[in-house]
Design a protein around this motif. Sequence first.
Motif, PDB file in Angstrom:
ATOM      1  N   VAL A  19       0.800   1.872   9.099  1.00  0.00           N
ATOM      2  CA  VAL A  19       1.407   0.679   9.162  1.00  0.00           C
ATOM      3  C   VAL A  19       2.252   0.513   7.993  1.00  0.00           C
ATOM      4  CG1 VAL A  19       0.796  -1.812   8.583  1.00  0.00           C
ATOM      5  CG2 VAL A  19      -0.860  -0.492  10.300  1.00  0.00           C
ATOM      6  N   CYS A  20       1.949   0.972   6.901  1.00  0.00           N
ATOM      7  CA  CYS A  20       2.917   0.866   5.741  1.00  0.00           C
ATOM      8  C   CYS A  20       3.919   1.833   5.965  1.00  0.00           C
ATOM      9  CB  CYS A  20       2.188   1.374   4.102  1.00  0.00           C
ATOM     10  SG  CYS A  20       0.770   0.188   4.003  1.00  0.00           S
ATOM     11  N   GLN A  21       4.147   2.870   6.499  1.00  0.00           N
ATOM     12  CA  GLN A  21       5.260   3.459   6.699  1.00  0.00           C
ATOM     13  C   GLN A  21       6.221   3.064   7.667  1.00  0.00           C
ATOM     14  OE1 GLN A  21       6.721   6.556   5.578  1.00  0.00           O
ATOM     15  NE2 GLN A  21       4.827   6.527   4.016  1.00  0.00           N
ATOM     16  N   ALA A  22       5.658   2.351   8.831  1.00  0.00           N
ATOM     17  CA  ALA A  22       6.280   1.749   9.651  1.00  0.00           C
ATOM     18  C   ALA A  22       7.011   0.493   9.240  1.00  0.00           C
ATOM     19  CB  ALA A  22       5.472   1.345  10.874  1.00  0.00           C
ATOM     20  N   VAL A  23       6.468  -0.140   8.120  1.00  0.00           N
ATOM     21  CA  VAL A  23       7.108  -1.212   7.482  1.00  0.00           C
ATOM     22  C   VAL A  23       8.235  -0.729   6.532  1.00  0.00           C
ATOM     23  CG1 VAL A  23       6.721  -3.050   5.636  1.00  0.00           C
ATOM     24  CG2 VAL A  23       5.094  -3.051   7.283  1.00  0.00           C
ATOM     25  N   PHE A  24       7.886   0.442   5.777  1.00  0.00           N
ATOM     26  CA  PHE A  24       9.179   0.867   5.017  1.00  0.00           C
ATOM     27  C   PHE A  24      10.240   1.290   5.926  1.00  0.00           C
ATOM     28  CE2 PHE A  24      11.033   4.812   3.134  1.00  0.00           C
ATOM     29  CZ  PHE A  24      11.337   4.215   2.157  1.00  0.00           C
ATOM     30  N   GLN A  25       9.936   1.717   7.062  1.00  0.00           N
ATOM     31  CA  GLN A  25      11.078   2.125   8.131  1.00  0.00           C
ATOM     32  C   GLN A  25      11.856   1.066   8.852  1.00  0.00           C
ATOM     33  OE1 GLN A  25       9.215   4.996  10.531  1.00  0.00           O
ATOM     34  NE2 GLN A  25       9.007   6.449   8.841  1.00  0.00           N
ATOM     35  N   ARG A  26      11.194  -0.234   8.889  1.00  0.00           N
ATOM     36  CA  ARG A  26      11.576  -1.218  10.101  1.00  0.00           C
ATOM     37  C   ARG A  26      12.069  -2.394   9.368  1.00  0.00           C
ATOM     38  NH1 ARG A  26       6.973  -0.700  14.444  1.00  0.00           N
ATOM     39  NH2 ARG A  26       7.011   1.365  14.591  1.00  0.00           N
ATOM     40  N   LEU A  27      11.314  -2.899   8.234  1.00  0.00           N
ATOM     41  CA  LEU A  27      11.428  -4.194   7.631  1.00  0.00           C
ATOM     42  C   LEU A  27      12.163  -4.336   6.509  1.00  0.00           C
ATOM     43  CD1 LEU A  27       7.942  -5.463   8.116  1.00  0.00           C
ATOM     44  CD2 LEU A  27       9.595  -5.755   9.623  1.00  0.00           C
ATOM     45  N   ILE A  28      12.841  -5.546   6.031  1.00  0.00           N
ATOM     46  CA  ILE A  28      13.560  -5.723   5.062  1.00  0.00           C
ATOM     47  C   ILE A  28      13.073  -6.502   4.003  1.00  0.00           C
ATOM     48  CG2 ILE A  28      15.573  -5.739   6.650  1.00  0.00           C
ATOM     49  CD1 ILE A  28      15.805  -8.599   6.440  1.00  0.00           C
ATOM     50  N   THR A  29      13.360  -6.385   2.816  1.00  0.00           N
ATOM     51  CA  THR A  29      12.830  -7.399   1.638  1.00  0.00           C
ATOM     52  C   THR A  29      12.833  -8.820   1.688  1.00  0.00           C
ATOM     53  OG1 THR A  29      15.030  -7.332   0.439  1.00  0.00           O
ATOM     54  CG2 THR A  29      13.598  -5.365  -0.079  1.00  0.00           C
ATOM     55  N   ALA A  30      13.682  -9.247   2.619  1.00  0.00           N
ATOM     56  CA  ALA A  30      13.605 -10.877   2.991  1.00  0.00           C
ATOM     57  C   ALA A  30      12.198 -11.081   3.567  1.00  0.00           C
ATOM     58  CB  ALA A  30      14.693 -11.109   3.910  1.00  0.00           C
ATOM     59  N   GLU A  31      11.506 -10.078   4.035  1.00  0.00           N
ATOM     60  CA  GLU A  31      10.144 -10.477   4.705  1.00  0.00           C
ATOM     61  C   GLU A  31       8.935 -10.177   3.481  1.00  0.00           C
ATOM     62  OE1 GLU A  31      10.083  -8.373   8.297  1.00  0.00           O
ATOM     63  OE2 GLU A  31      11.668  -9.468   9.126  1.00  0.00           O
ATOM     64  N   THR A  32       9.228 -10.093   2.118  1.00  0.00           N
ATOM     65  CA  THR A  32       8.375  -9.994   1.204  1.00  0.00           C
ATOM     66  C   THR A  32       8.002 -11.533   0.754  1.00  0.00           C
ATOM     67  OG1 THR A  32       9.441  -8.129   0.542  1.00  0.00           O
ATOM     68  CG2 THR A  32       8.133  -9.088  -1.115  1.00  0.00           C
ATOM     69  N   LEU A  33       6.922 -11.831   0.475  1.00  0.00           N
ATOM     70  CA  LEU A  33       6.361 -12.975  -0.133  1.00  0.00           C
ATOM     71  C   LEU A  33       6.220 -12.667  -1.651  1.00  0.00           C
ATOM     72  CD1 LEU A  33       3.608 -14.028   2.204  1.00  0.00           C
ATOM     73  CD2 LEU A  33       5.670 -15.052   2.254  1.00  0.00           C
ATOM     74  N   THR A  34       5.901 -13.808  -2.370  1.00  0.00           N
ATOM     75  CA  THR A  34       5.835 -13.737  -3.798  1.00  0.00           C
ATOM     76  C   THR A  34       4.555 -14.380  -4.179  1.00  0.00           C
ATOM     77  OG1 THR A  34       8.146 -13.203  -4.400  1.00  0.00           O
ATOM     78  CG2 THR A  34       6.551 -13.877  -6.154  1.00  0.00           C
ATOM     79  N   LYS A  35       3.645 -13.739  -4.656  1.00  0.00           N
ATOM     80  CA  LYS A  35       2.270 -14.549  -4.944  1.00  0.00           C
ATOM     81  C   LYS A  35       2.577 -15.158  -6.414  1.00  0.00           C
ATOM     82  CE  LYS A  35      -0.498 -10.840  -4.830  1.00  0.00           C
ATOM     83  NZ  LYS A  35      -1.772 -10.031  -4.757  1.00  0.00           N
ATOM     84  N   LYS A  36       1.407 -16.189  -6.779  1.00  0.00           N
ATOM     85  CA  LYS A  36       1.563 -16.677  -8.049  1.00  0.00           C
ATOM     86  C   LYS A  36       1.759 -15.780  -9.141  1.00  0.00           C
ATOM     87  CE  LYS A  36      -0.736 -20.858  -6.375  1.00  0.00           C
ATOM     88  NZ  LYS A  36      -2.048 -21.523  -6.455  1.00  0.00           N
ATOM     89  N   ASP A  37       1.377 -14.632  -9.117  1.00  0.00           N
ATOM     90  CA  ASP A  37       1.634 -13.692 -10.259  1.00  0.00           C
ATOM     91  C   ASP A  37       2.716 -12.905 -10.153  1.00  0.00           C
ATOM     92  OD1 ASP A  37       0.950 -11.642  -8.275  1.00  0.00           O
ATOM     93  OD2 ASP A  37      -0.815 -11.092  -9.282  1.00  0.00           O
ATOM     94  N   LYS A  38       3.519 -13.486  -9.042  1.00  0.00           N
ATOM     95  CA  LYS A  38       4.757 -12.777  -8.931  1.00  0.00           C
ATOM     96  C   LYS A  38       4.683 -11.186  -8.492  1.00  0.00           C
ATOM     97  CE  LYS A  38       6.594 -16.293 -10.473  1.00  0.00           C
ATOM     98  NZ  LYS A  38       6.813 -17.666  -9.536  1.00  0.00           N
ATOM     99  N   SER A  39       3.610 -10.812  -8.031  1.00  0.00           N
ATOM    100  CA  SER A  39       3.724  -9.538  -7.552  1.00  0.00           C
ATOM    101  C   SER A  39       4.181  -9.571  -5.999  1.00  0.00           C
ATOM    102  CB  SER A  39       2.478  -8.885  -7.539  1.00  0.00           C
ATOM    103  OG  SER A  39       1.362  -9.553  -6.923  1.00  0.00           O
ATOM    104  N   PRO A  40       4.857  -8.836  -5.507  1.00  0.00           N
ATOM    105  CA  PRO A  40       5.326  -8.791  -3.875  1.00  0.00           C
ATOM    106  C   PRO A  40       4.085  -8.666  -3.125  1.00  0.00           C
ATOM    107  CG  PRO A  40       6.039  -6.755  -4.888  1.00  0.00           C
ATOM    108  CD  PRO A  40       5.480  -7.396  -6.204  1.00  0.00           C
ATOM    109  N   VAL A  41       3.909  -9.271  -1.930  1.00  0.00           N
ATOM    110  CA  VAL A  41       3.226  -9.284  -0.794  1.00  0.00           C
ATOM    111  C   VAL A  41       3.872  -8.928   0.258  1.00  0.00           C
ATOM    112  CG1 VAL A  41       1.322 -10.194   0.397  1.00  0.00           C
ATOM    113  CG2 VAL A  41       1.406 -10.506  -2.103  1.00  0.00           C
ATOM    114  N   THR A  42       4.062  -8.024   1.025  1.00  0.00           N
ATOM    115  CA  THR A  42       4.548  -7.674   2.295  1.00  0.00           C
ATOM    116  C   THR A  42       3.725  -7.761   3.446  1.00  0.00           C
ATOM    117  OG1 THR A  42       4.245  -5.400   2.124  1.00  0.00           O
ATOM    118  CG2 THR A  42       6.183  -6.110   0.891  1.00  0.00           C
TER     119      THR A  42
END
Length: 103
Positions: A19-42
């Motif tokens: 799943v992680c590899q598929a995301v890396f190959q297909r999705l863009i950073t606009a589909e990243t959320l940011t948690k309250k602690d500012k770490s990215p959640v994809t």
Amino acid sequence: YLAKERAVAIEAVERASQVCQAVFQRLITAETLTKKDKSPVTVADFGAQAVVNHILERYFPDDPVVGEEDSKDLQGEEGRVLREKVTELVNATTGDAMSSDEA
């Protein structure tokens, strides 16, 4: 001793990695959320967690599972788009027919 647990853990990690590899190959950073602690959640984070939880539940249905990612980001109308992306990615990567409620 613990051979079944080891085999299930390996399966879960391998499929979550797909799943992680598929995301890396297909999705863009606009589909990243940011948690309250500012770490990215994809989508990958949610997808990997969904796959691991799905596999663990299949083999060990009585075992409780605590996940890292907060499912509130996937709930309700606000989370619909992300929830659908996670479900689509998990199903395409693993060949499962997981519903958006399961993801």
